[in-house]
Design a protein around this motif. Structure first.
Motif, PDB file in Angstrom:
ATOM      1  N   SER A  82       0.879  -1.180   0.000  1.00 54.38           N
ATOM      2  CA  SER A  82       0.000   0.000   0.000  1.00 54.38           C
ATOM      3  C   SER A  82       0.910   1.221   0.000  1.00 54.38           C
ATOM      4  O   SER A  82       1.753   1.353   0.894  1.00 54.38           O
ATOM      5  N   ALA A  83       0.738   2.060  -1.020  1.00 53.36           N
ATOM      6  CA  ALA A  83       1.602   3.257  -1.104  1.00 53.36           C
ATOM      7  C   ALA A  83       0.841   4.439  -0.537  1.00 53.36           C
ATOM      8  O   ALA A  83      -0.264   4.752  -0.971  1.00 53.36           O
ATOM      9  N   LEU A  84       1.429   5.103   0.454  1.00 52.81           N
ATOM     10  CA  LEU A  84       0.788   6.275   1.062  1.00 52.81           C
ATOM     11  C   LEU A  84       1.601   7.512   0.723  1.00 52.81           C
ATOM     12  O   LEU A  84       2.828   7.466   0.651  1.00 52.81           O
ATOM     13  N   GLY A  85       0.910   8.615   0.523  1.00 48.99           N
ATOM     14  CA  GLY A  85       1.630   9.861   0.234  1.00 48.99           C
ATOM     15  C   GLY A  85       0.669  10.902  -0.294  1.00 48.99           C
ATOM     16  O   GLY A  85      -0.475  10.592  -0.646  1.00 48.99           O
ATOM     17  N   PRO A  86       1.111  12.152  -0.349  1.00 45.09           N
ATOM     18  CA  PRO A  86       0.241  13.234  -0.810  1.00 45.09           C
ATOM     19  C   PRO A  86      -0.103  13.077  -2.285  1.00 45.09           C
ATOM     20  O   PRO A  86       0.715  12.608  -3.068  1.00 45.09           O
ATOM     21  N   PHE A  87      -1.317  13.493  -2.608  1.00 45.79           N
ATOM     22  CA  PHE A  87      -1.766  13.448  -4.011  1.00 45.79           C
ATOM     23  C   PHE A  87      -1.299  14.718  -4.721  1.00 45.79           C
ATOM     24  O   PHE A  87      -1.370  15.815  -4.176  1.00 45.79           O
ATOM     25  N   SER A  88      -0.800  14.539  -5.948  1.00 43.64           N
ATOM     26  CA  SER A  88      -0.557  15.735  -6.764  1.00 43.64           C
ATOM     27  C   SER A  88      -0.738  15.367  -8.226  1.00 43.64           C
ATOM     28  O   SER A  88      -0.423  14.259  -8.655  1.00 43.64           O
ATOM     29  N   LEU A  89      -1.304  16.306  -8.961  1.00 44.98           N
ATOM     30  CA  LEU A  89      -1.474  16.150 -10.409  1.00 44.98           C
ATOM     31  C   LEU A  89      -0.981  17.475 -10.987  1.00 44.98           C
ATOM     32  O   LEU A  89      -1.700  18.471 -10.963  1.00 44.98           O
ATOM     33  N   GLY A  90       0.267  17.466 -11.438  1.00 39.74           N
ATOM     34  CA  GLY A  90       0.878  18.739 -11.841  1.00 39.74           C
ATOM     35  C   GLY A  90       0.882  19.663 -10.646  1.00 39.74           C
ATOM     36  O   GLY A  90       1.277  19.266  -9.549  1.00 39.74           O
ATOM     37  N   PRO A  91       0.368  20.902 -10.818  1.00 37.20           N
ATOM     38  CA  PRO A  91       0.377  21.843  -9.705  1.00 37.20           C
ATOM     39  C   PRO A  91      -0.781  21.599  -8.725  1.00 37.20           C
ATOM     40  O   PRO A  91      -0.833  22.199  -7.652  1.00 37.20           O
ATOM     41  N   PHE A  92      -1.704  20.687  -9.089  1.00 34.47           N
ATOM     42  CA  PHE A  92      -2.898  20.497  -8.267  1.00 34.47           C
ATOM     43  C   PHE A  92      -2.629  19.538  -7.104  1.00 34.47           C
ATOM     44  O   PHE A  92      -2.180  18.409  -7.301  1.00 34.47           O
ATOM     45  N   THR A  93      -2.880  20.004  -5.894  1.00 36.75           N
ATOM     46  CA  THR A  93      -2.735  19.138  -4.709  1.00 36.75           C
ATOM     47  C   THR A  93      -4.008  19.257  -3.878  1.00 36.75           C
ATOM     48  O   THR A  93      -4.822  20.153  -4.120  1.00 36.75           O
ATOM     49  N   LEU A  94      -4.164  18.381  -2.917  1.00 38.31           N
ATOM     50  CA  LEU A  94      -5.318  18.477  -2.023  1.00 38.31           C
ATOM     51  C   LEU A  94      -4.909  19.241  -0.761  1.00 38.31           C
ATOM     52  O   LEU A  94      -3.775  19.112  -0.296  1.00 38.31           O
ATOM     53  N   PRO A  95      -5.837  20.056  -0.214  1.00 36.28           N
ATOM     54  CA  PRO A  95      -5.459  20.847   0.972  1.00 36.28           C
ATOM     55  C   PRO A  95      -5.313  19.973   2.220  1.00 36.28           C
ATOM     56  O   PRO A  95      -6.044  19.002   2.382  1.00 36.28           O
ATOM     57  N   ALA A  96      -4.351  20.333   3.089  1.00 37.21           N
ATOM     58  CA  ALA A  96      -4.218  19.651   4.384  1.00 37.21           C
ATOM     59  C   ALA A  96      -5.516  19.851   5.164  1.00 37.21           C
ATOM     60  O   ALA A  96      -6.132  20.909   5.056  1.00 37.21           O
ATOM     61  N   PRO A  97      -6.032  18.885   5.897  1.00 36.23           N
ATOM     62  CA  PRO A  97      -5.385  17.607   6.230  1.00 36.23           C
ATOM     63  C   PRO A  97      -5.702  16.481   5.244  1.00 36.23           C
ATOM     64  O   PRO A  97      -5.445  15.324   5.547  1.00 36.23           O
ATOM     65  N   LEU A  98      -6.252  16.850   4.069  1.00 38.00           N
ATOM     66  CA  LEU A  98      -6.707  15.803   3.139  1.00 38.00           C
ATOM     67  C   LEU A  98      -5.637  15.451   2.119  1.00 38.00           C
ATOM     68  O   LEU A  98      -5.894  14.698   1.182  1.00 38.00           O
ATOM     69  N   HIS A  99      -4.421  16.006   2.279  1.00 41.87           N
ATOM     70  CA  HIS A  99      -3.410  15.860   1.231  1.00 41.87           C
ATOM     71  C   HIS A  99      -3.092  14.412   0.888  1.00 41.87           C
ATOM     72  O   HIS A  99      -2.770  14.106  -0.247  1.00 41.87           O
ATOM     73  N   SER A 100      -3.183  13.498   1.889  1.00 43.16           N
ATOM     74  CA  SER A 100      -2.864  12.086   1.605  1.00 43.16           C
ATOM     75  C   SER A 100      -4.112  11.204   1.630  1.00 43.16           C
ATOM     76  O   SER A 100      -4.009   9.972   1.625  1.00 43.16           O
ATOM     77  N   ALA A 101      -5.304  11.861   1.637  1.00 42.92           N
ATOM     78  CA  ALA A 101      -6.544  11.099   1.840  1.00 42.92           C
ATOM     79  C   ALA A 101      -6.776  10.061   0.735  1.00 42.92           C
ATOM     80  O   ALA A 101      -7.233   8.945   1.011  1.00 42.92           O
TER      81      ALA A 101
END
Ligand code: FAD
Length: 454
Positions: A82-101
């Motif tokens: 299971s790979a855990l880590g923050p989501f990013s698609l180019g410059p698009f990321t999810l705001p904390a605390p949901l960054h790794s949701a």
């Protein structure tokens, strides 16, 4: 080291006195005679939130020796990942605390019930109330918050108990909440993990150079045996096994048991007894590491969390430390008195057997050499109520400050706590010397939605 460098930079003439022949204390490397390799006494990781440690590295000019990553792979026996880590698609990321949701929702290591339980607990840990020590243990708190077996075994008893290096019933809730907030909620940057790309002592090789440039020095192999205050000259006389030193100010940056040994050899002073009682309340926890050299690569991963077994963490040192040849894997076992009590042969056999469950290539590989390092006094525990046993930088004695990871920093037993305590002591010393300094590095600010959590 952090206090010495900050003060030297501010113009104080500093002498750093160390009993061993090298710097680094519990975070150091040495030539292991059994394997003929320089190894760290154990893998030391830091996180983006360790601002004082990073500030210290920056001051030394070695911050570029830290490799940062936000990816974490959890592996089950049998090899499912299971790979855990923050989501990013180019410059698009999810705001904390949901960054790794997203990766958390995808993680096969946890059932839906585990994920719901973990999400509930993390949400509860966002509340300021969890930062107050109510004397409830983390174990009791987790039972009250109805954590599932999977959440308990694969997250709390592994990731959080490792970060605080103690069993969950011996951890206070505010320290666990601090780890959860900093590593998982506040921001992706705060939770990113740093690992040294050179053996630890190479980082500190810059300390003597740095101090020398600021008219300071390092005195090695000098065990401090006692100190006496001279009222007339308002100076300290420090007795070491190799001679005496005189100084206007002293910072004692010792582990608590070394401080305990030194106490009877300091002048009698009101407050010394209280300090002795505080020290008595501290307890150590062990960390073990198994260092294995194979004849071939057994995994392409740099590091991983190993679930459901005695071994907890895998670090692929041949990938992490630049300039290392061979196929060098380090396994870390935190907070288990069981593993620490095993005989060398038994411990290595168990570690190898378990490693093969995660990485089948281990079965075909030839083990070329192996080292087992048991650090029985690795870290101090943070049980409920421990804060009242952590003294501040100011000591009962004039012009004598306390530092070390166990003093009052608000952090568990970590390199950040040690670096922070050094900066706090340097600031306290600066105030006494009427030369106020700013050494403490500010904490990282929460990002995204976490900015609104008070
Ligand atoms: C196996 C292991 C794994 C760890 N993993 C991590 C990790 O992953 N991340 C993390 O952040 N932290 C980790 N830690 C904790 C971290 O190493 C410590 O919190 C930190 O190094 C403490 O620093 P310190 O300066 O307070 O104490 P120390 O490092 O113990 O330094 C105290 C120094 O004082 C010297 N000394 C003692 N007595 C005397 C005397 N009488 N005279 C002169 N000198 C003396 C000692 O030789 C030592 O060099 C780990 C520790 C261990 C042992």
């Amino acid at each position: 080291m952090s206090a010495a460098c900050a003060l030297a930079e501010a113009g104080f003439r500093v002498q750093l006195v160390e009993q061993r022949g090298y710097l680094g204390g519990r975070a150091s490397s040495y030539l292991h005679p059994g394997v003929g390799e320089v190894i760290d006494n154990c893998q030391h990781v830091l996180f983006g939130c360790c601002t004082n440690l990073v500030g210290f590295y920056r001051r030394l000019g070695v911050a570029n020796r830290i490799y940062w990553t936000s990816e974490m792979t959890m592996i089950e026996p049998g090899g499912r990942r299971s790979a855990l880590g923050p989501f990013s698609l180019g410059p698009f990321t999810l705001p904390a605390p949901l960054h790794s949701a997203l990766s958390f929702l995808n993680a096969k290591a946890f059932t839906l019930a585990d994920k719901l339980a973990l999400a509930r607990a993390m949400r509860a840990m966002m509340k300021p109330a969890t930062l107050i020590d109510t004397r409830e243990s983390l174990g009791a708190w987790l039972r009250r918050h109805k954590q599932t077996e999977g959440a308990l075994n694969r997250f709390w008893k592994l990731v959080i108990a490792s970060a605080l290096n103690a069993e969950i019933d011996a951890i206070s809730v505010p320290y666990a909440a601090k780890v959860i907030r900093e590593l998982f909620l506040n921001s992706a940057q705060a939770g990113s993990m740093g690992m040294c790309t050179v053996p630890l002592s190479e980082l500190y090789a810059s300390v003597p150079r740095f101090l020398a440039e600021c008219c300071g020095s390092v005195l090695l192999n000098a065990h401090v045996e006692g100190a006496a205050w001279n009222e007339d000259s308002a100076q300290w006389l420090i007795c070491t096994r190799t001679g005496e030193l005189v100084s206007d100010y002293v910072i004692l940056a010792l582990p608590f048991e070394a401080m305990q040994k030194l106490l009877p050899h300091l002048p009698a002073e009101e407050g010394a007894e209280k300090l002795a009682r505080q020290i008595e309340r501290h307890q150590h926890w062990p960390i073990c590491s198994v260092h294995l050299w194979f004849d071939r690569e057994v995994t392409e991963l740099e590091h991983a969390v190993l679930l459901d077994r005695e071994i907890h963490w895998m670090y692929n040192q041949s990938k992490l430390q630049t300039g290392r040849g061979g196929h060098y894997i380090e396994l870390v076992v935190s907070a288990t008195r069981f593993f620490a009590a095993l005989e060398r042969k038994e411990a290595i056999a168990l570690a190898l057997r378990e490693l093969a469950e995660f990485f089948p290539r281990v079965k075909e590989a030839k083990l070329e050499k192996v080292a087992l390092v048991k650090e029985m006094h690795a870290t101090f525990g943070v049980p409920p109520g421990i804060d009242s046993a952590r003294p501040a930088a100011h000591s009962p004695w004039p012009n004598l400050l306390l530092a070390g990871d166990w003093v009052q920093t608000g952090w568990p037993s970590t390199m950040e706590s040690a670096a922070r305590s050094g900066h706090l002591a340097a600031e306290a010393l600066g105030l006494s010397a009427e030369n106020p300094l700013r050494c403490i590095e500010p904490d990282l600010k929460p990002r995204g939605l976490m900015r609104f959590v008070r």
